[in-house]
Design a protein around this motif. Structure first.
Motif, mmCIF file in Angstrom:
data_model
loop_
_atom_site.group_PDB
_atom_site.id
_atom_site.type_symbol
_atom_site.label_atom_id
_atom_site.label_comp_id
_atom_site.label_asym_id
_atom_site.label_seq_id
_atom_site.Cartn_x
_atom_site.Cartn_y
_atom_site.Cartn_z
ATOM 1 N N ARG A 1 -67.384 -6.190 5.521
ATOM 2 C CA ARG A 1 -68.220 -7.072 6.336
ATOM 3 C C ARG A 1 -69.509 -6.364 6.734
ATOM 4 N NH1 ARG A 1 -65.691 -8.925 11.987
ATOM 5 N NH2 ARG A 1 -65.909 -6.665 12.268
ATOM 6 N N ARG A 2 -69.405 -5.071 7.098
ATOM 7 C CA ARG A 2 -70.604 -4.308 7.468
ATOM 8 C C ARG A 2 -71.592 -4.240 6.305
ATOM 9 N NH1 ARG A 2 -66.836 -0.975 10.202
ATOM 10 N NH2 ARG A 2 -66.717 0.448 8.414
ATOM 11 N N VAL A 3 -71.078 -4.086 5.097
ATOM 12 C CA VAL A 3 -71.968 -4.012 3.932
ATOM 13 C C VAL A 3 -72.741 -5.320 3.776
ATOM 14 C CG1 VAL A 3 -72.045 -3.827 1.423
ATOM 15 C CG2 VAL A 3 -70.553 -2.302 2.721
ATOM 16 N N LEU A 4 -72.049 -6.450 3.866
ATOM 17 C CA LEU A 4 -72.737 -7.731 3.662
ATOM 18 C C LEU A 4 -73.697 -8.059 4.800
ATOM 19 C CD1 LEU A 4 -70.291 -10.303 2.041
ATOM 20 C CD2 LEU A 4 -72.287 -9.190 1.062
ATOM 21 N N LEU A 5 -73.435 -7.556 5.991
ATOM 22 C CA LEU A 5 -74.365 -7.791 7.098
ATOM 23 C C LEU A 5 -75.714 -7.127 6.862
ATOM 24 C CD1 LEU A 5 -71.940 -7.528 10.149
ATOM 25 C CD2 LEU A 5 -73.286 -9.532 9.489
ATOM 26 N N GLU A 6 -75.774 -6.195 5.914
ATOM 27 C CA GLU A 6 -77.055 -5.576 5.555
ATOM 28 C C GLU A 6 -78.028 -6.592 4.959
ATOM 29 O OE1 GLU A 6 -76.248 -2.320 2.952
ATOM 30 O OE2 GLU A 6 -74.928 -1.300 4.378
ATOM 31 N N LEU A 7 -77.524 -7.750 4.528
ATOM 32 C CA LEU A 7 -78.412 -8.787 4.004
ATOM 33 C C LEU A 7 -79.428 -9.238 5.057
ATOM 34 C CD1 LEU A 7 -75.874 -10.943 1.960
ATOM 35 C CD2 LEU A 7 -77.894 -9.778 1.034
ATOM 36 N N ALA A 8 -79.074 -9.122 6.334
ATOM 37 C CA ALA A 8 -80.013 -9.511 7.390
ATOM 38 C C ALA A 8 -81.262 -8.651 7.362
ATOM 39 C CB ALA A 8 -79.337 -9.415 8.760
ATOM 40 N N ASP A 9 -81.112 -7.374 6.968
ATOM 41 C CA ASP A 9 -82.267 -6.481 6.868
ATOM 42 C C ASP A 9 -82.985 -6.630 5.522
ATOM 43 O OD1 ASP A 9 -81.736 -5.361 9.397
ATOM 44 O OD2 ASP A 9 -80.269 -3.981 8.524
ATOM 45 N N ARG A 10 -82.207 -6.917 4.474
ATOM 46 C CA ARG A 10 -82.783 -6.982 3.141
ATOM 47 C C ARG A 10 -83.460 -8.318 2.845
ATOM 48 N NH1 ARG A 10 -80.409 -3.431 -0.582
ATOM 49 N NH2 ARG A 10 -81.994 -4.268 -2.008
ATOM 50 N N VAL B 1 -68.027 -1.024 -2.811
ATOM 51 C CA VAL B 1 -68.908 -0.699 -3.934
ATOM 52 C C VAL B 1 -69.419 -1.978 -4.597
ATOM 53 C CG1 VAL B 1 -69.029 0.399 -6.197
ATOM 54 C CG2 VAL B 1 -67.807 1.528 -4.337
ATOM 55 N N SER B 2 -68.533 -2.926 -4.835
ATOM 56 C CA SER B 2 -68.948 -4.188 -5.444
ATOM 57 C C SER B 2 -69.920 -4.940 -4.540
ATOM 58 C CB SER B 2 -67.718 -5.063 -5.729
ATOM 59 O OG SER B 2 -66.856 -4.449 -6.655
ATOM 60 N N LEU B 3 -69.655 -4.919 -3.243
ATOM 61 C CA LEU B 3 -70.519 -5.651 -2.321
ATOM 62 C C LEU B 3 -71.880 -4.982 -2.163
ATOM 63 C CD1 LEU B 3 -67.968 -6.779 0.411
ATOM 64 C CD2 LEU B 3 -68.998 -8.134 -1.409
ATOM 65 N N GLN B 4 -71.937 -3.672 -2.281
ATOM 66 C CA GLN B 4 -73.245 -3.016 -2.271
ATOM 67 C C GLN B 4 -74.085 -3.451 -3.465
ATOM 68 O OE1 GLN B 4 -71.933 1.046 -2.069
ATOM 69 N NE2 GLN B 4 -71.777 1.058 0.175
ATOM 70 N N ARG B 5 -73.447 -3.590 -4.620
ATOM 71 C CA ARG B 5 -74.149 -4.141 -5.789
ATOM 72 C C ARG B 5 -74.606 -5.566 -5.510
ATOM 73 N NH1 ARG B 5 -70.177 -4.294 -10.355
ATOM 74 N NH2 ARG B 5 -71.879 -5.488 -11.307
ATOM 75 N N ALA B 6 -73.716 -6.336 -4.871
ATOM 76 C CA ALA B 6 -74.043 -7.735 -4.585
ATOM 77 C C ALA B 6 -75.228 -7.846 -3.640
ATOM 78 C CB ALA B 6 -72.830 -8.443 -3.995
ATOM 79 N N VAL B 7 -75.265 -7.012 -2.609
ATOM 80 C CA VAL B 7 -76.376 -7.046 -1.643
ATOM 81 C C VAL B 7 -77.699 -6.807 -2.353
ATOM 82 C CG1 VAL B 7 -77.427 -5.813 0.298
ATOM 83 C CG2 VAL B 7 -75.015 -6.471 0.400
ATOM 84 N N GLY B 8 -77.729 -5.806 -3.220
ATOM 85 C CA GLY B 8 -78.960 -5.550 -3.966
ATOM 86 C C GLY B 8 -79.349 -6.712 -4.842
ATOM 87 N N GLY B 9 -78.371 -7.292 -5.544
ATOM 88 C CA GLY B 9 -78.665 -8.424 -6.421
ATOM 89 C C GLY B 9 -79.129 -9.645 -5.659
#
Length: 469
Positions: free
Chosen positions: A370-379, A443-451
Motif C-alpha cells: 500500500r505504501r508503494v502505491l501511495l507514491e502515485l500521489a507524488d508521481r 517489486v511489481s508495484l514499484q514497476r507499476a508506479v513508474g509505468g
C-alpha cells in the motif's frame, strides 16, 4: 536473501531428524508457502553455515536435496537460486469484464486483480485435509450444504462477532459470486428492482443483472444516506446489495450509526439486504469495530469468502441466511452445482482453526505494498486517494476525466488497469476515478508506479490533447 533473514524464516531447528533434512524440508516449505519466491538467490553455503552453526557438509547436502527435488537450481555466478517446481504459472488474475481470459505475461503487471497471494500455512492445511479424506471417500462425496466441520467453523465465526448462528444457517458455495448468484435466483423475480451502491464490484453487479433483476444505482452510504433512502423509496426495490466492510473499490467502512440507519431503511421498505463480506478480514491498521450488518438487520443474507482472507484458488465461499430463507437459497443453489470440493472445504476449515483470518505476515506485506502505491500521489500531480484502513485497493480521484485514456496508455507500458467506468453500476461515467489494487508484491508495484506515472504524463501532455482534437 541474506543468511540472517533466512535463519529468521526457518525458525528453531526441528529435533529428531537429521540437520540436512530439517534444512531442506524447511526451505521447501517456505517455497511452497510463497515466502521464498521463484528466482530468489539463497545465501552461500559459507554464509549459511556460519549463521545456523551447521557444518558445510550439512548445508551442501541440503542444497543438493533441494536441487534434486526441483526446488532450487545452481546458476553460474549466482550460486543456488530458488525455483518453484515446473516454474511459476502465468495468469491466475481475477477475470473482470474487460480483462482477457488469457494468461498475463510475466513482463506485465496486472492491476485489474485485487486478491492477495496465498498465506504461509496453506500447503500444511492441504496436507492436513488429505489426511482427513479417508473419513469422506467411503460415501458419494456430495455435500450440497457443505461439510459439517466447515459449516460449524463458519457459524462459530459469526457467533464470535456477536451474531449467534447455528450451522443450519450456513450454505457453503464455490466462491462468493456463486453464493450471490444463488441468493439472487432464490429471492428475486425477473425485472424486479434491486439497489446497488455505485461504484461497486463489477462481477457482483453483472451476476445481479444476469439473474434478470433491474439494477438500480444508488449513492454510496458514506456519501449520501438520504439519497439512498430516496432511491429505495422511488424504485420500490425489495433487495439491496451492500458492502459495508472495506467496500470495493472505495475501501469505505460503514459506521455503527450508518449500519443502524440502513437497517431501518430496509425494515421500513420491506427490503432484503444482501451483504457482501468478502473483505471483512482484510483490515490492515485496526479491526472493524462496528458489528456485522446481521446484528442490525436479522433478516439480511450475508455472503463471505475465503478468497481475500486465504487464497482465491480455494474457490470456497458461503452464505449465512435466516432460517426462513435457507431452504429457498439451497434449492436455488442446486440448480447451479451440487456442492464445493471436499478437499478445499477441509483445508479452509483447517485455516480457520489455525489462523482465524488474514495472517500477520500477509498484513505486513499488504501494508508495504500500500505504501508503494501511495507514491502515485507524488508521481502524478493532482491525484488524491483516502488511505483505507483495510481492503485491497486504492480508489484514486484524478484531476481530469482521463481514466479510460490512462488505461490504454498504461497497457502500452506493461501495466493493466481497470477504468473507473467498469465500477459504475450502469457502466458509464467515473472517468475521474481509477482503482489500483495493492495485492501484488512491492517489486511489481514499484514497476507499476513508474509505468502509471509515465502513462499519466503521456495522456496529460499538451501534444496528446492536440492529437485528440
Amino acid at each position: 536473501m541474506s543468511a540472517r533473514r533466512l535463519a529468521v524464516l526457518l525458525g528453531p531447528r526441528r529435533s529428531g531428524v537429521p540437520a540436512y533434512t530439517w534444512l531442506a524440508d524447511s526451505i521447501r516449505q517456505l517455497v511452497a508457502d510463497g515466502r521464498l519466491l521463484h528466482g530468489t538467490r539463497l545465501p552461500s553455503e559459507r554464509e549459511l553455515l556460519g549463521q545456523l552453526q551447521l557444518s558445510r557438509t550439512t548445508v551442501t547436502r541440503a542444497y543438493g536435496v533441494l536441487r534434486d527435488r526441483g526446488y532450487a537450481r545452481a546458476v553460474r555466478g549466482s550460486g543456488t537460486v530458488v525455483q518453484v517446481p515446473g516454474g511459476p504459472v502465468a495468469g491466475g488474475g481475477e477475470p473482470l469484464e474487460l480483462a482477457s481470459l488469457q494468461p498475463v505475461g510475466a513482463d506485465v503487471v496486472d492491476l485489474t486483480c485485487a486478491a492477495p497471494a496465498a498465506p504461509p500455512g496453506l500447503n500444511r492445511a492441504y496436507a492436513w485435509a488429505v489426511e482427513r479424506m479417508p473419513s469422506f471417500i467411503a460415501a458419494a462425496g456430495y455435500f450440497p450444504l457443505g461439510v459439517p466441520e466447515l459449516r460449524e467453523a463458519i457459524a462459530q465465526r459469526y457467533a464470535d462477532r456477536g451474531v449467534p448462528t447455528d450451522p443450519d444457517q450456513i450454505i457453503v458455495t464455490t466462491g462468493a459470486l456463486a453464493g450471490l448468484a444463488a441468493v439472487y435466483r432464490a429471492l428475486l423475480s425477473r425485472a424486479e428492482p434491486a439497489v446497488v451502491e455505485s461504484p461497486s464490484y463489477p462481477n457482483s453487479v453483472r451476476a445481479l443483472a444476469h439473474s434478470g433483476a433491474r439494477v438500480v444505482p444508488a449513492p454510496l452510504v458514506s456519501d449520501d444516506l438520504e439519497g439512498l433512502s430516496g432511491v429505495i423509496r422511488r424504485s420500490s426495490a425489495r433487495m439491496m446489495l451492500a458492502m459495508p466492510d472495506f467496500h470495493n473499490p472505495t475501501g469505505h467502512v460503514w459506521s455503527d450509526d450508518e449500519r443502524a440507519r440502513v437497517a431501518a431503511m430496509w425494515r421500513a421498505g420491506g427490503v432484503t439486504g444482501v451483504v457482501d463480506e468478502t473483505m471483512i478480514d482484510t483490515w490492515l491498521d485496526e479491526p472493524i469495530e462496528a458489528r456485522p450488518m446481521a446484528a442490525y438487520a436479522p433478516g439480511c443474507v450475508t455472503v463471505g469468502s475465503a478468497a481475500k482472507t486465504f487464497w482465491a484458488g480455494l474457490r470456497i465461499g458461503w452464505v449465512r441466511a435466516p432460517h426462513a430463507l435457507v431452504g429457498a437459497i439451497a434449492r436455488a443453489r442446486l440448480t447451479m452445482d451440487l456442492g464445493a470440493p471436499v478437499l478445499e472445504q477441509l483445508a479452509v476449515a483447517r485455516l480457520m482453526d489455525t489462523q482465524g483470518g488474514l495472517s500477520e505476515e500477509s498484513r505486513q506485506r499488504l501494508r508495504a505494498s500500500r505504501r508503494v502505491l501511495l507514491e502515485l500521489a507524488d508521481r502524478c500531480p493532482g491525484w488524491q486517494a483516502e488511505t483505507p484502513t483495510g481492503g485491497l485497493s486504492l480508489w484514486w480521484h484524478l484531476p481530469s476525466e482521463r481514466s479510460s485514456a490512462l488505461v490504454a496508455a498504461a497497457e502500452r507500458r506493461g501495466v493493466l488497469l481497470a477504468p473507473g467506468s467498469l465500477f459504475a453500476v450502469d457502466g458509464r461515467g467515473l472517468e475521474r476515478w481509477i482503482r489500483t489494487p495493492y495485492a501484488l508484491d512491492e517489486v511489481s508495484l514499484q514497476r507499476a508506479v513508474g509505468g502509471i506515472a509515465d502513462a499519466w504524463a503521456d495522456v496529460t501532455a499538451p501534444s496528446h490533447f492536440a492529437v485528440k482534437n
